[in-house]
Design an enzyme around this catalytic site. Structure first.
Site, PDB file in Angstrom:
ATOM      1  N   TYR A   7      -2.345   6.506   0.699  1.00 29.82           N
ATOM      2  CA  TYR A   7      -1.387   6.380  -0.511  1.00 29.82           C
ATOM      3  C   TYR A   7      -1.091   4.877  -0.609  1.00 29.82           C
ATOM      4  O   TYR A   7      -1.105   4.504  -1.959  1.00 29.82           O
ATOM      5  CB  TYR A   7      -0.227   7.257  -0.181  1.00 29.82           C
ATOM      6  CG  TYR A   7       1.039   6.621  -0.913  1.00 29.82           C
ATOM      7  CD1 TYR A   7       1.441   6.856  -2.294  1.00 29.82           C
ATOM      8  CD2 TYR A   7       2.079   5.962  -0.131  1.00 29.82           C
ATOM      9  CE1 TYR A   7       2.514   6.536  -2.749  1.00 29.82           C
ATOM     10  CE2 TYR A   7       3.090   5.493  -0.559  1.00 29.82           C
ATOM     11  CZ  TYR A   7       3.242   5.621  -2.119  1.00 29.82           C
ATOM     12  OH  TYR A   7       4.322   5.155  -2.797  1.00 29.82           O
ATOM     13  N   SER A  20       5.231  -0.203  -4.299  1.00 28.44           N
ATOM     14  CA  SER A  20       6.121   0.548  -3.139  1.00 28.44           C
ATOM     15  C   SER A  20       6.062  -0.576  -2.158  1.00 28.44           C
ATOM     16  O   SER A  20       5.032  -1.459  -1.910  1.00 28.44           O
ATOM     17  CB  SER A  20       5.586   1.763  -2.533  1.00 28.44           C
ATOM     18  OG  SER A  20       5.884   2.022  -1.336  1.00 28.44           O
ATOM     19  N   SER A  60       2.596  18.029 -11.960  1.00 23.79           N
ATOM     20  CA  SER A  60       1.989  18.088 -10.760  1.00 23.79           C
ATOM     21  C   SER A  60       2.943  18.110  -9.654  1.00 23.79           C
ATOM     22  O   SER A  60       2.816  18.709  -8.668  1.00 23.79           O
ATOM     23  CB  SER A  60       0.893  17.003 -10.729  1.00 23.79           C
ATOM     24  OG  SER A  60       1.358  15.927 -10.134  1.00 23.79           O
ATOM     25  N   GLY A 106       2.344   6.061  12.188  1.00 26.34           N
ATOM     26  CA  GLY A 106       2.417   5.395  11.033  1.00 26.34           C
ATOM     27  C   GLY A 106       3.612   4.804  10.488  1.00 26.34           C
ATOM     28  O   GLY A 106       3.753   3.809   9.865  1.00 26.34           O
ATOM     29  N   ARG A 164      15.795   1.565   7.327  1.00 26.38           N
ATOM     30  CA  ARG A 164      15.158   1.502   6.021  1.00 26.38           C
ATOM     31  C   ARG A 164      16.325   0.934   4.924  1.00 26.38           C
ATOM     32  O   ARG A 164      17.587   1.066   5.186  1.00 26.38           O
ATOM     33  CB  ARG A 164      14.676   2.845   5.490  1.00 26.38           C
ATOM     34  CG  ARG A 164      13.557   3.574   6.381  1.00 26.38           C
ATOM     35  CD  ARG A 164      12.307   2.703   6.138  1.00 26.38           C
ATOM     36  NE  ARG A 164      11.141   3.547   6.971  1.00 26.38           N
ATOM     37  CZ  ARG A 164      10.708   3.152   8.147  1.00 26.38           C
ATOM     38  NH1 ARG A 164      11.618   2.315   8.790  1.00 26.38           N
ATOM     39  NH2 ARG A 164       9.913   3.649   8.563  1.00 26.38           N
ATOM     40  N   LYS A 169      -1.703   1.933  -3.968  1.00 24.93           N
ATOM     41  CA  LYS A 169      -0.494   1.212  -4.496  1.00 24.93           C
ATOM     42  C   LYS A 169      -1.150  -0.380  -4.534  1.00 24.93           C
ATOM     43  O   LYS A 169      -0.983  -0.998  -5.490  1.00 24.93           O
ATOM     44  CB  LYS A 169       0.814   1.274  -3.934  1.00 24.93           C
ATOM     45  CG  LYS A 169       1.668   2.647  -3.939  1.00 24.93           C
ATOM     46  CD  LYS A 169       1.815   2.955  -5.560  1.00 24.93           C
ATOM     47  CE  LYS A 169       2.703   4.166  -5.655  1.00 24.93           C
ATOM     48  NZ  LYS A 169       2.780   4.410  -7.166  1.00 24.93           N
ATOM     49  N   GLY A 224       9.283  13.090 -13.407  1.00 26.32           N
ATOM     50  CA  GLY A 224       9.505  13.022 -11.867  1.00 26.32           C
ATOM     51  C   GLY A 224      10.704  12.618 -11.520  1.00 26.32           C
ATOM     52  O   GLY A 224      11.714  12.327 -12.259  1.00 26.32           O
ATOM     53  N   ASN A 238       2.046  15.641 -16.265  1.00 25.44           N
ATOM     54  CA  ASN A 238       1.183  16.816 -15.965  1.00 25.44           C
ATOM     55  C   ASN A 238       1.884  17.898 -15.204  1.00 25.44           C
ATOM     56  O   ASN A 238       1.411  18.778 -14.836  1.00 25.44           O
ATOM     57  CB  ASN A 238      -0.047  16.581 -15.472  1.00 25.44           C
ATOM     58  CG  ASN A 238      -0.209  16.080 -14.129  1.00 25.44           C
ATOM     59  OD1 ASN A 238       0.939  15.736 -13.519  1.00 25.44           O
ATOM     60  ND2 ASN A 238      -1.272  15.975 -13.496  1.00 25.44           N
TER      61      ASN A 238
END
Ligand code: UFG
Length: 332
Positions: free
Chosen positions: A147, A123, A33, A292, A229, A151, A9, A31
């Site tokens: 999600y 995260s 994904s 959110g 951010r 975490k 990833g 995998n």
């Protein structure tokens, strides 16, 4: 040997490059994904080094156990997991099953084989909507989507494991916003479909593949009203993992660390920096706030500096230049 789950990833592949360059032997488990097999060849190309690869799903205990049977794993860097916030709201069971069951199975097998050292990919999302910025590791924890909950729950599971058995040594790395790519332009972030995250989206606008950026809200209490951010170069972030591996290999217990720069940039500041890096103007329109989202999120990285001996080195210009180089190299 270090086992890297999710090593094909975005953050995983950059971390594998740094591990190999630092002289570690590694095995990658993935995998595919949300990644491509070609990434493995690129890691070999960049480093000139080889490694073992296992195409395996972490929710299948047999596949994971094979890796531990065939190798002596000293430490696991655990990246594997689903990470799309919006999708997690739509399909919470998919997220809880994969991220949590997968981690529990991995830890059971680690325990069975006496491998009790882990660096976990957490995260900054575990801080929810922070009461102030910069954010310290001892701030209250909460989440706003499934999600993020996976975490936070995994952090709790890992803490409980370390309480039950003092042989465990675990670093919980709380990432802020990783962007950029390896200098070679060979590996980077290439999400399938329309990107959810800011910089991959801007890159597609710059490349002419998307018409304009939607800036989600310009009425936040920030410097220019857009969201702020802590963007961190993915290679700096990867180097934080090397420091964390060194730490867990020689200590015991569990600790959380912020991996961020300590600086906050607004959406419009990122647009400007990207325009400079790519030499084009980025079309954008102001859109409603994204449900959110929080106004501002940036790290206090003092604990990581003090206890891991790590700080982020690269600035926003370099992050945007490296993202653009990767984008140009991978247009097709
Ligand atoms: N933004 C836009 N337009 C876009 C995409 C994003 O204006 O098309 C804005 C967002 O509103 C936010 C900023 O750009 O202000 C960054 O958004 P990202 O989606 O890139 O990143 P987030 O901070 O929302 O989320 C990231 C990771 C999550 C992780 C979180 C932790 O994607 O996995 O950081 O803080 F949980």
């Amino acid at each position: 040997m270090i086992l890297v789950t999710g090593g094909a990833g975005y953050i995983g592949s950059h971390t594998c490059v740094e591990l190999l360059s630092a002289g570690y032997e590694i095995a990658i488990m993935d995998n595919f994904s949300n990644s491509q097999p070609e990434v493995l060849e690129k890691i070999r190309q960049i480093t000139g080094k080889d490694f073992k690869f296992y195409e395996a799903d972490m929710t299948a205990p047999e596949a994971t156990e094979t890796i531990f049977r065939e190798n002596t794993i000293d430490c696991v860097i655990h990246f594997a997991g689903y990470k799309a916030v919006g999708e997690s709201v739509q399909q919470p069971l998919k997220y809880y099953y994969n991220n949590i069951t997968g981690t529990v199975i991995l830890c059971q097998i680690m325990q069975k084989y006496g491998c009790k050292k882990m660096v976990f990919s957490s995260s900054a999302t575990v801080y929810g909507n922070p009461k102030s910025v910069p954010i310290r590791e001892d701030f209250p924890l909460s989440t706003t989507n499934p999600y993020g909950s996976t975490k936070l729950m995994i952090e709790q599971i890992l803490r409980d494991i370390a309480i039950a058995d003092s042989e465990w040594s675990i670093a919980l790395l709380r990432y802020f916003n990783p962007i950029g790519a390896h200098k070679s332009g060979l590996i980077g972030e290439s999400p399938n479909g329309i990107p959810n995250n800011l910089v991959p989206y801007i890159a597609k606008v710059a490349a002419g593949q998307l018409e304009h950026l939607n800036v989600f809200g310009n009425d936040y209490p920030t410097q220019d009203g857009t969201g702020v951010r802590d963007y961190i170069h993915v290679v700096d972030l990867s180097l934080g993992h090397i420091k964390a591996v060194e730490k867990v290999l020689k200590t015991k217990g569990v600790d959380a660390y912020n991996l961020g720069t300590g600086k906050g940039y607004s959406v419009l500041e990122i647009v400007k920096a990207y325009e400079k890096a790519c030499g084009k103007s980025i079309a954008y329109v102001i859109a409603p706030r994204r449900p959110g989202d929080i106004p501002a999120c940036y790290a206090d990285p003092a604990k990581s500096e003090k206890e891991l001996g790590w700080t982020a080195k690269m600035g926003i210009e370099e992050m945007c230049e490296d993202s653009w180089r990767f984008t140009l190299n991978n247009l097709h």
